[in-house]
Design an enzyme around this catalytic site. Structure first.
Site, mmCIF file in Angstrom:
data_model
loop_
_atom_site.group_PDB
_atom_site.id
_atom_site.type_symbol
_atom_site.label_atom_id
_atom_site.label_comp_id
_atom_site.label_asym_id
_atom_site.label_seq_id
_atom_site.Cartn_x
_atom_site.Cartn_y
_atom_site.Cartn_z
ATOM 1 N N ASP A 11 0.873 -1.163 0.000
ATOM 2 C CA ASP A 11 0.000 0.000 0.000
ATOM 3 C C ASP A 11 0.919 1.224 0.000
ATOM 4 O OD1 ASP A 11 -2.361 1.618 0.389
ATOM 5 O OD2 ASP A 11 -1.800 1.750 2.502
ATOM 6 N N ASP A 13 -0.029 5.202 1.024
ATOM 7 C CA ASP A 13 -0.210 6.087 2.181
ATOM 8 C C ASP A 13 -0.322 5.277 3.462
ATOM 9 O OD1 ASP A 13 -1.485 9.061 0.982
ATOM 10 O OD2 ASP A 13 -1.377 7.312 -0.340
#
Length: 219
Positions: A11, A13
């Site tokens: 991922d 952020d």
């Protein structure tokens, strides 16, 4: 991990990058422009990876109903895009982990729900991402996490079967998407996990508190 994974996905952020302060700055810019009180880092970090609307809800609260949310959203995005990497930085240990992965000749990439018009320029600010072999954004295809389709597209781009890929994320949707794609999932505790969220209930294969913890675990 380096002896068992044939590919690694992240991922963005809250996992690779700490983007909260730039997102918070965009929110506080809007609040100041419209005569509202700014919110603290402690507050906006809790919703930093949830998207624009939760941030607007946090800042404007019940007064948000008096505004055109689409106009506010665009104002937010315009400011954020202009200042997208002013405060954003790699989480401690991420650069070292990427180096270890690359030295082991393991292909890696990124699957995020952030739209491409924000993801692409952000990644360009960090030379550490130059060797990413797959960058899937929230609008690359019609599905987005927690749907497994973005994960499977990234798997195809890496040239590695999904069951041989490890996926790291700081939200339940990340773990749900990875599990649905039959990947080995890793919940990361350094991200934007809310105090009431219990990541031990997300059914991740592993939970780690530091990026380099990944090296010491096996499937």
């Amino acid at each position: 991990m380096l002896s068992t994974a044939k590919g690694v996905l992240f991922d963005l952020d809250g996992t690779l990058l700490d983007t909260a302060d730039d997102l918070g700055a965009a929110l506080n810019h809007l609040l100041n422009a419209h005569g509202f009180t700014k919110v603290s880092s402690k507050e906006y970090r809790l919703v930093a990876s949830d998207g624009v609307y939760p941030l607007l809800d946090l800042g404007f609260k019940e007064q948000l109903a008096k505004f055109d949310k689409e106009v506010l959203r665009q104002e937010f995005l315009d400011y954020y895009l202009e200042n997208i990497a002013t405060h954003t930085k790699l989480f401690p240990g991420i650069e070292q982990l990427l180096t270890l992965i690359e030295d082991a000749n393991i292909p890696w990439g990124i699957v995020t729900n952030k739209p491409a018009f924000l993801t692409d320029p952000l990644l360009l600010h960090f030379e550490q991402f130059a060797k990413s072999q797959s960058n899937i954004s929230g609008d690359t295809i019609k599905e987005r996490k927690p749907h497994p389709a973005p994960m499977l597209l990234a798997s195809k781009q890496l040239g590695v079967a999904a069951e041989h890929i490890w996926y790291l994320g700081d939200a339940k949707r990340d773990i749900d998407a990875g599990n649905a794609a039959l990947m080995t999932t890793v919940a990361v505790k350094w991200g934007y996990i809310k105090p009431l969220d219990d990541c031990s209930k997300w059914q991740a294969n592993h939970i780690i508190s530091n990026p380099l913890d990944l090296v010491g675990i096996s499937k």
